[in-house]
Write an enzyme that holds these catalytic residues in place. Structure first.
Site, PDB file in Angstrom:
ATOM      1  N   ASP A   1      42.275  41.504  43.029  1.00  0.00           N
ATOM      2  CA  ASP A   1      42.547  40.577  44.136  1.00  0.00           C
ATOM      3  C   ASP A   1      42.595  41.309  45.482  1.00  0.00           C
ATOM      4  O   ASP A   1      42.883  42.499  45.542  1.00  0.00           O
ATOM      5  CB  ASP A   1      43.892  39.882  43.857  1.00  0.00           C
ATOM      6  CG  ASP A   1      44.067  38.645  44.710  1.00  0.00           C
ATOM      7  OD1 ASP A   1      43.070  38.132  45.263  1.00  0.00           O
ATOM      8  OD2 ASP A   1      45.217  38.185  44.839  1.00  0.00           O
TER       9      ASP A   1
ATOM     10  N   HIS B   1      33.890  41.366  48.576  1.00  0.00           N
ATOM     11  CA  HIS B   1      33.402  41.336  47.192  1.00  0.00           C
ATOM     12  C   HIS B   1      32.340  42.419  46.970  1.00  0.00           C
ATOM     13  O   HIS B   1      32.284  43.027  45.908  1.00  0.00           O
ATOM     14  CB  HIS B   1      32.821  39.960  46.857  1.00  0.00           C
ATOM     15  CG  HIS B   1      33.835  38.862  46.914  1.00  0.00           C
ATOM     16  ND1 HIS B   1      35.093  38.962  46.347  1.00  0.00           N
ATOM     17  CD2 HIS B   1      33.795  37.620  47.493  1.00  0.00           C
ATOM     18  CE1 HIS B   1      35.769  37.848  46.550  1.00  0.00           C
ATOM     19  NE2 HIS B   1      35.013  37.023  47.248  1.00  0.00           N
TER      20      HIS B   1
ATOM     21  N   LEU C   1      34.069  52.493  25.059  1.00  0.00           N
ATOM     22  CA  LEU C   1      34.886  51.513  25.802  1.00  0.00           C
ATOM     23  C   LEU C   1      34.346  50.084  25.642  1.00  0.00           C
ATOM     24  O   LEU C   1      33.140  49.853  25.769  1.00  0.00           O
ATOM     25  CB  LEU C   1      34.851  51.898  27.298  1.00  0.00           C
ATOM     26  CG  LEU C   1      35.527  50.937  28.266  1.00  0.00           C
ATOM     27  CD1 LEU C   1      37.055  51.061  28.174  1.00  0.00           C
ATOM     28  CD2 LEU C   1      35.091  51.202  29.714  1.00  0.00           C
TER      29      LEU C   1
ATOM     30  N   ARG D   1      51.429  37.215  40.289  1.00  0.00           N
ATOM     31  CA  ARG D   1      51.278  36.132  39.304  1.00  0.00           C
ATOM     32  C   ARG D   1      50.080  36.451  38.415  1.00  0.00           C
ATOM     33  O   ARG D   1      49.302  37.360  38.720  1.00  0.00           O
ATOM     34  CB  ARG D   1      51.112  34.770  39.989  1.00  0.00           C
ATOM     35  CG  ARG D   1      50.097  34.760  41.094  1.00  0.00           C
ATOM     36  CD  ARG D   1      49.965  33.378  41.732  1.00  0.00           C
ATOM     37  NE  ARG D   1      49.060  33.455  42.851  1.00  0.00           N
ATOM     38  CZ  ARG D   1      49.435  33.609  44.117  1.00  0.00           C
ATOM     39  NH1 ARG D   1      50.722  33.646  44.443  1.00  0.00           N
ATOM     40  NH2 ARG D   1      48.534  33.703  45.077  1.00  0.00           N
TER      41      ARG D   1
ATOM     42  N   SER E   1      47.793  33.996  37.234  1.00  0.00           N
ATOM     43  CA  SER E   1      46.642  33.147  37.585  1.00  0.00           C
ATOM     44  C   SER E   1      45.737  32.777  36.404  1.00  0.00           C
ATOM     45  O   SER E   1      44.517  32.919  36.482  1.00  0.00           O
ATOM     46  CB  SER E   1      45.807  33.828  38.678  1.00  0.00           C
ATOM     47  OG  SER E   1      46.594  34.064  39.808  1.00  0.00           O
TER      48      SER E   1
HETATM   49  C1  FPP Z   1      39.815  37.898  44.266  1.00  0.00           C
HETATM   50  O1  FPP Z   1      39.847  38.299  45.611  1.00  0.00           O
HETATM   51  C2  FPP Z   1      38.596  38.387  43.655  1.00  0.00           C
HETATM   52  C3  FPP Z   1      37.662  37.604  43.088  1.00  0.00           C
HETATM   53  C4  FPP Z   1      37.761  36.126  43.021  1.00  0.00           C
HETATM   54  C5  FPP Z   1      36.458  38.167  42.519  1.00  0.00           C
HETATM   55  C6  FPP Z   1      36.489  39.603  42.116  1.00  0.00           C
HETATM   56  C7  FPP Z   1      35.134  40.115  42.219  1.00  0.00           C
HETATM   57  C8  FPP Z   1      34.786  41.369  42.487  1.00  0.00           C
HETATM   58  C9  FPP Z   1      35.729  42.485  42.573  1.00  0.00           C
HETATM   59  C10 FPP Z   1      33.391  41.716  42.728  1.00  0.00           C
HETATM   60  C11 FPP Z   1      32.497  41.208  41.635  1.00  0.00           C
HETATM   61  C12 FPP Z   1      31.974  42.307  40.899  1.00  0.00           C
HETATM   62  C13 FPP Z   1      31.280  42.223  39.782  1.00  0.00           C
HETATM   63  C14 FPP Z   1      30.682  43.439  39.278  1.00  0.00           C
HETATM   64  C15 FPP Z   1      31.099  40.972  39.051  1.00  0.00           C
HETATM   65  P1  FPP Z   1      40.003  37.197  46.723  1.00  0.00           P
HETATM   66  O2  FPP Z   1      38.669  36.913  47.257  1.00  0.00           O
HETATM   67  O3  FPP Z   1      40.715  35.998  46.199  1.00  0.00           O
HETATM   68  O4  FPP Z   1      40.864  37.956  47.791  1.00  0.00           O
HETATM   69  P2  FPP Z   1      41.927  37.305  48.790  1.00  0.00           P
HETATM   70  O5  FPP Z   1      43.145  36.983  47.964  1.00  0.00           O
HETATM   71  O6  FPP Z   1      42.173  38.405  49.749  1.00  0.00           O
HETATM   72  O7  FPP Z   1      41.300  36.107  49.405  1.00  0.00           O
END
Ligand code: FPP
Length: 253
Positions: A12, A29, A123, A181, A183
């Site tokens: 997150d 991302h 893994l 949390r 989620s």
């Molecule tokens: C939450 O951060 C993160 C996600 C919903 C997606 C996680 C995805 C990646 C780390 C990249 C994807 C990589 C691959 C290889 C599939 P958020 O956007 O909710 O962050 P915020 O709470 O700051 O808004």
């Protein structure tokens, strides 16, 4: 290295990381997917058995279309970029979640990678993608009932119909980004997981912090509903005393 074999991570803080730098959320991302590669390598070096990463939840569909399609593209890019490394490191790749609603090309890539690595013994790398913990449980119950209409469901029956039954329980769940949390992530498998929350946003998360967290949590005592080792020792030493007490109670003394 430790008793921690299965680590699950909620990655997150990508959006906030990007916004703090006056960039659109998707930058976070993109940067975050590079961190995914680093953490997979570290998990492999640490000889963890399983690393489960929450990459896209069933609730993430409500995000702006551009963000959703970026996440799909990043999954595809990751699979293309990391294919050789996954194969040469004997990593077993799986996706848990409802992948049928993903673009066909992505589904094909996932299936190809799952097929190529199905016999790998290193893994277990699992991406939770279009995943929700509650829907995984409901799905499992429904699959079980369809095949066993007159049988009472047990815990091991439910386990059997999860997306990846072989991965078992989570030992440690890490959530980056400062929120505390779970989620809807692996809610069945986390019944006895240790939890660790860090303020570090995912794009800033490093292999060093990952190793430190594992080290710190390895020192925690996990009791699984039991008493501590110390107390158990005390109890076994006074077994004779306890037998005497039971005898006295039974004899009505
Ligand atoms: C939450 O951060 C993160 C996600 C919903 C997606 C996680 C995805 C990646 C780390 C990249 C994807 C990589 C691959 C290889 C599939 P958020 O956007 O909710 O962050 P915020 O709470 O700051 O808004």
């Amino acid at each position: 290295m430790s008793q921690i074999k299965h680590v699950a991570i909620i990655m997150d803080g990508n959006g906030r990381w990007a916004n703090n730098r006056f960039h659109p959320r998707i930058w976070g991302h993109v940067r975050g997917s590079a961190v995914v590669s680093d953490i997979v390598s570290t998990a492999d070096e640490l000889k963890l058995k399983t690393l489960t990463l929450y990459a896209f939840s069933t609730e993430n569909w409500s995000r702006p279309l551009e963000e959703v399609s970026t996440l799909f593209k990043l999954l595809k890019k990751f699979l293309i970029k990391e294919k050789d490394r996954i194969l040469s490191n004997n990593i077993k790749f799986r996706v848990m979640g409802d992948i049928d609603s993903l673009p066909t090309e992505t589904i094909n890539l996932i299936k190809e990678m799952e097929g190529l690595t199905s016999g790998a013994s290193g893994l277990n790398l699992i991406f939770a993608f279009n995943y929700g913990g509650r829907s995984e449980i409901i799905r499992s119950v429904n699959l079980f009932q369809k095949m066993n209409p007159n049988k009472v469901l047990t815990e091991s029956d439910l386990n059997q119909f999860l997306y990846c039954p072989e991965i078992g329980d989570v030992d440690l769940m890490i959530r980056t980004g400062g929120e505390q949390r779970i989620s809807n992530f692996l809610i069945w498998q986390m019944a006895y997981a240790e939890m660790y929350f860090t303020d570090t946003k995912w794009p800033d998360f490093t292999p060093k912090e990952f190793c430190e967290i594992i080290q710190k949590v390895s020192r925690r005592e996990r009791r699984f509903g039991n008493v501590s080792d110390q107390n158990q020792l005390g109890e076994s030493m006074s077994k004779a005393e306890s037998n005497k007490l039971t005898f006295a109670l039974e004899a009505g003394l």
